[in-house]
Design an enzyme around this catalytic site. Structure first.
Site, PDB file in Angstrom:
ATOM      1  N   TYR A   1      45.775  39.157  29.873  1.00 34.11           N
ATOM      2  CA  TYR A   1      44.505  39.648  30.417  1.00 34.11           C
ATOM      3  C   TYR A   1      43.644  38.490  30.898  1.00 34.11           C
ATOM      4  O   TYR A   1      43.159  38.471  32.041  1.00 34.11           O
ATOM      5  CB  TYR A   1      43.741  40.457  29.368  1.00 34.11           C
TER       6      TYR A   1
ATOM      7  N   LYS B   1      42.422  37.471  34.809  1.00 38.54           N
ATOM      8  CA  LYS B   1      41.022  37.303  35.200  1.00 38.54           C
ATOM      9  C   LYS B   1      40.762  35.887  35.709  1.00 38.54           C
ATOM     10  O   LYS B   1      39.987  35.692  36.659  1.00 38.54           O
ATOM     11  CB  LYS B   1      40.105  37.620  34.020  1.00 38.54           C
TER      12      LYS B   1
ATOM     13  N   THR C   1      34.924  36.864  32.968  1.00 38.13           N
ATOM     14  CA  THR C   1      34.803  36.985  31.511  1.00 38.13           C
ATOM     15  C   THR C   1      34.900  35.617  30.858  1.00 38.13           C
ATOM     16  O   THR C   1      35.540  34.705  31.402  1.00 38.13           O
ATOM     17  CB  THR C   1      35.928  37.884  30.955  1.00 38.13           C
ATOM     18  N   ASP C   2      34.309  35.473  29.676  1.00 39.90           N
ATOM     19  CA  ASP C   2      34.449  34.209  28.945  1.00 39.90           C
ATOM     20  C   ASP C   2      35.857  34.025  28.393  1.00 39.90           C
ATOM     21  O   ASP C   2      36.216  32.938  27.939  1.00 39.90           O
ATOM     22  CB  ASP C   2      33.411  34.088  27.837  1.00 39.90           C
ATOM     23  N   GLU C   3      36.680  35.077  28.457  1.00 43.91           N
ATOM     24  CA  GLU C   3      38.082  34.953  28.032  1.00 43.91           C
ATOM     25  C   GLU C   3      38.831  33.888  28.832  1.00 43.91           C
ATOM     26  O   GLU C   3      39.817  33.327  28.359  1.00 43.91           O
ATOM     27  CB  GLU C   3      38.805  36.294  28.189  1.00 43.91           C
TER      28      GLU C   3
END
Length: 342
Positions: free
Chosen positions: A152, A156, A123-125
């Site tokens: 979160y 990731k 994810t870009d998170e």
């Protein structure tokens, strides 16, 4: 190809399964999903009609079950994860167990089974705020440092780097993708866009964190699935094992813009917008540079946001039975999310 899809009963996973079934008539797909609150067999109507699709209920942290289920498979597409930032702030342990430990179990099983491809959906998170090393705001590059701002995102990022290490150490053919925010059919309604749609339809307030100017790049899930398909079936050109690819739509929008658009499409009053206290560790801007996947695979998005959001609103408006089934389960976290603006 025999493809093992973890989390295939979830939002992006189920859309990817539909995409594969429609486009690749010789592929066989095994969906492996533990069916937590966001996993739903109603997302996979083809289960009862398509012999090429099978389902195994299982936990990616269960080494024996994973190794057994992988027998005869050629590739893993790993979606399974705890994904909601808000939940990670109060249920952190679940995120570490599923996202890190679960990914480790899958990597080990893939190594033992000598799989041809392991596609890890990150994810870009993991980048935190989109900016250059000097702190200048710009879309994130695959080479940027990881600066996750929530449990979160950190879980990731941990799994993301663990997956890369299996390429570096064991030459397991891992490819990592980091996608921007998805929207579309079958998304669990605690997430921003379906939550706004559902609240607008039912005349509840649309809760806006902080000043509403937090910006995200929004990609329709169908476009995301098309990119993943290209990577999964890639056979020519530059090798993709050991590579990281950003996936995004270059359609940045603020939370307030999304709420306003949804209310406008549904012809609902702007007074339904309700500003609430900002959440912890809230990233100001997520955006990714997609030049790499465009140059190497020629991939680019096909669905503009204005078109995609209308399609998505129509899907939720026309799938009342699907929504009613979710609401019947009376998930406490979902109820709090829906009523946050009250």
């Amino acid at each position: 190809m025999r493809i093992f899809v973890t989390g295939g009963a979830g939002f992006i996973g189920s859309n990817f399964v539909h995409h594969l079934l429609n486009k690749h008539t010789s592929d066989e797909i095994i969906v492996f999903d533990t069916l937590t609150y966001a996993g739903n067999l109603a997302n996979l109507p083809s289960l009862s009609t398509t012999a090429r699709l099978s389902f195994i209920q299982g936990d990616i942290c269960d080494e024996r079950s994973v190794l057994q289920a992988l027998a005869g498979c050629d590739a893993i597409v790993h979606f399974a994860a705890e994904t909601h930032v808000d939940r990670s702030l109060v249920e952190t342990q679940n995120f570490i167990a599923t996202n890190v430990q679960g990914t480790y179990v899958l990597l080990e099983a893939a190594r033992k089974r000598h799989l041809q491809r392991f596609l890890y959906i990150s994810t870009d998170e993991v980048y935190g705020n989109a900016c250059s090393p000097a702190g200048v705001s710009r879309p994130s590059l695959e080479s940027d440092s990881l600066r996750p701002l929530s449990p979160y995102a950190a879980s990731k990022a941990g799994a993301d780097t663990l997956a890369f290490s299996y390429w570096a150490s064991y030459e397991l053919p891992v490819t990592i993708t980091r996608c921007s925010n998805n929207y579309g059919p079958y998304q669990y309604p605690e997430k921003q866009i379906p939550l706004f749609i559902l609240n607008a339809l039912e005349d509840r307030p649309l809760p806006i964190y902080g000043d509403g100017q937090h910006s995200r790049d929004w990609i329709h899930v169908y476009d995301h699935c098309a990119a993943l398909d290209l990577l999964l079936h890639h056979t020519e050109g530059q090798p993709i094992a050991g590579e990281i690819f950003n996936i995004g739509a270059h359609q940045e929008r603020s939370t307030l813009e999304n709420a306003t658009t949804i209310l406008k499409v549904l012809e609902k009053p702007g007074e339904q917008i309700s500003f609430v206290k900002d959440r912890l560790g809230h990233v100001r801007r997520h955006a990714v540079d997609t030049e790499k996947i465009y140059q190497q695979l020629g991939w680019q998005t096909q669905i503009p946001f204005d078109e995609g959001i209308k399609q998505t609103i129509d899907w939720y408006r026309n799938n009342t039975a699907w929504l009613a089934d979710l609401k019947q389960k009376n998930n406490e976290f979902l109820q709090k999310a829906l009523n946050l603006g009250l």
